[in-house]
Design an enzyme around this catalytic site. Structure first.
Site, PDB file in Angstrom:
ATOM      1  N   ARG A 148      42.485  49.722  35.465  1.00 19.58           N
ATOM      2  CA  ARG A 148      43.052  48.821  34.324  1.00 19.58           C
ATOM      3  C   ARG A 148      41.821  48.953  33.025  1.00 19.58           C
ATOM      4  NH1 ARG A 148      43.015  45.733  38.896  1.00 19.58           N
ATOM      5  NH2 ARG A 148      45.123  44.974  39.686  1.00 19.58           N
ATOM      6  N   LYS A 172      40.525  42.251  39.437  1.00 13.55           N
ATOM      7  CA  LYS A 172      40.690  41.039  39.168  1.00 13.55           C
ATOM      8  C   LYS A 172      40.183  40.034  40.519  1.00 13.55           C
ATOM      9  CE  LYS A 172      45.222  41.436  36.877  1.00 13.55           C
ATOM     10  NZ  LYS A 172      46.613  41.292  36.962  1.00 13.55           N
ATOM     11  N   HIS A 242      48.349  50.649  30.232  1.00 12.17           N
ATOM     12  CA  HIS A 242      48.839  50.251  31.397  1.00 12.17           C
ATOM     13  C   HIS A 242      49.963  51.495  31.763  1.00 12.17           C
ATOM     14  CE1 HIS A 242      50.272  47.515  34.407  1.00 12.17           C
ATOM     15  NE2 HIS A 242      51.469  47.781  33.821  1.00 12.17           N
ATOM     16  N   ARG A 245      48.230  53.870  33.696  1.00 16.12           N
ATOM     17  CA  ARG A 245      48.055  53.287  35.222  1.00 16.12           C
ATOM     18  C   ARG A 245      49.329  53.488  35.954  1.00 16.12           C
ATOM     19  NH1 ARG A 245      45.323  49.450  38.493  1.00 16.12           N
ATOM     20  NH2 ARG A 245      46.581  47.833  39.147  1.00 16.12           N
ATOM     21  N   HIS A 268      45.856  46.316  44.099  1.00 17.24           N
ATOM     22  CA  HIS A 268      46.828  45.250  44.360  1.00 17.24           C
ATOM     23  C   HIS A 268      46.569  44.579  45.597  1.00 17.24           C
ATOM     24  CE1 HIS A 268      50.146  47.750  41.926  1.00 17.24           C
ATOM     25  NE2 HIS A 268      48.979  46.838  40.936  1.00 17.24           N
ATOM     26  N   TYR A 277      56.377  50.771  41.335  1.00 18.80           N
ATOM     27  CA  TYR A 277      56.217  52.102  40.982  1.00 18.80           C
ATOM     28  C   TYR A 277      57.305  52.999  41.518  1.00 18.80           C
ATOM     29  CZ  TYR A 277      52.021  50.079  38.624  1.00 18.80           C
ATOM     30  OH  TYR A 277      51.060  49.255  38.028  1.00 18.80           O
TER      31      TYR A 277
END
Length: 297
Positions: A148, A172, A242, A245, A268, A277
């Site tokens: 990211r 994250k 993004h 990505r 994720h 995706y």
């Protein structure tokens, strides 16, 4: 006396390890609802509301033209707050327990093609000065690791393990993951280090990717850099970090990578986040299917 909002802020920061940006977004949404209550519902305390007040706020938001996706995010912040209040026994029931999110139209992100990627990586980087090498490394890292924008900006020099050819990324909620590095990326990092040493001043020595003034990069700078390079080779509406990505994930899936592996590389928490995706890979799958199936002769 510590207020419920202050206690909630401490909870998100210390127990949930939310980033300052995420923390600010959650609190802004809650304060926005509080302002609405003050203006329209006789300053009723947050702890005493019923779902009816939330529903009327949603109506106001919809009528003001705010997108359903943004409204859902605001309500998600409220849900989190009321779950916290329930947990610490400040309320007896969650007024949003049965709330259903507003419908959001699914947007299929269009990734860059391999041709577009190669065009960017081959153009405009002929110069061997610091900025040219750094810019190429930024594109290279986005495309070969799928990280990211915020993750790239906060990479440290110690995150690169040349011996094992890996990159440690802090994602994250402070979740770490290890991503393999290609030989071409390692070579580019080595070249970047040489040019980095030529900078007159380095103000953030531990940060990997620096500005020409030796400072950490801003998110706006990184976005504009990617947008600028890809605007010369692509007519796609969205040209951002993004999308790179997204391109990383799509190209891996198109070339045989399994969904679970891509999930781990992207960092994720659940497979459902990665499955978006697969929509981009469908056209490639249909092409292979038509060419390979005996009935399509």
């Amino acid at each position: 006396m510590v207020t419920n909002l202050q206690a909630y802020q401490d909870y998100l920061q210390k127990e949930k390890n939310y980033s300052p940006l995420t923390l600010r977004a959650y609190l802004d949404d809650i304060l926005s609802f509080q302002t609405y209550l003050e203006d329209n519902h006789h300053k009723i305390p947050l702890e005493e509301i019923a779902y009816g007040q939330v529903r009327s706020w949603i109506v106001v938001l919809v009528e003001s033209g705010i997108a359903n996706k943004s409204i859902n995010r605001k309500i998600s912040s409220l849900k989190s707050y009321y779950r916290f209040l329930l947990k610490v026994k400040q309320i007896e029931f969650n007024p949003l327990a049965k709330h259903k999110s507003l419908k959001v139209p699914k947007k299929v992100q269009i990734p860059f093609s391999e041709k577009e990627l190669n065009s960017v990586l081959e153009m405009g980087f002929m110069a061997s000065d610091f900025e040219s090498i750094r810019n190429k490394l930024i594109v290279e890292l986005f495309y070969t690791t799928g990280i990211r924008r915020a993750e790239l900006i906060h990479l440290k020099t110690t995150n690169v393990d040349r011996y094992n050819k890996t990159l440690k990324v802090l994602g994250k909620r402070n979740k770490e993951r290890i991503i393999p590095l290609l030989n071409c990326t390692i070579d580019l990092i080595d070249l970047y280090y040489l040019r980095r040493e030529e900078l007159e001043i380095i103000q953030n020595d531990e940060v990997l990717i620096l500005s020409k003034k030796g400072k950490i990069l801003s998110e706006t700078f990184v976005y504009r850099l990617i947008n600028s390079y890809f605007s010369t080779v692509s007519e796609k509406v969205k040209k951002s970090p993004h999308v790179l990505r997204h391109t990383f994930a799509t190209h891996l899936l198109n070339n045989g990578a399994d969904l679970n592996s891509v999930k781990e590389l992207l960092g994720h928490a659940s497979l459902s986040s990665t499955q978006i995706y697969t929509h981009s890979s469908l056209s490639e799958l249909q092409k292979v299917y038509k060419e390979a199936h005996p009935r399509n002769k």
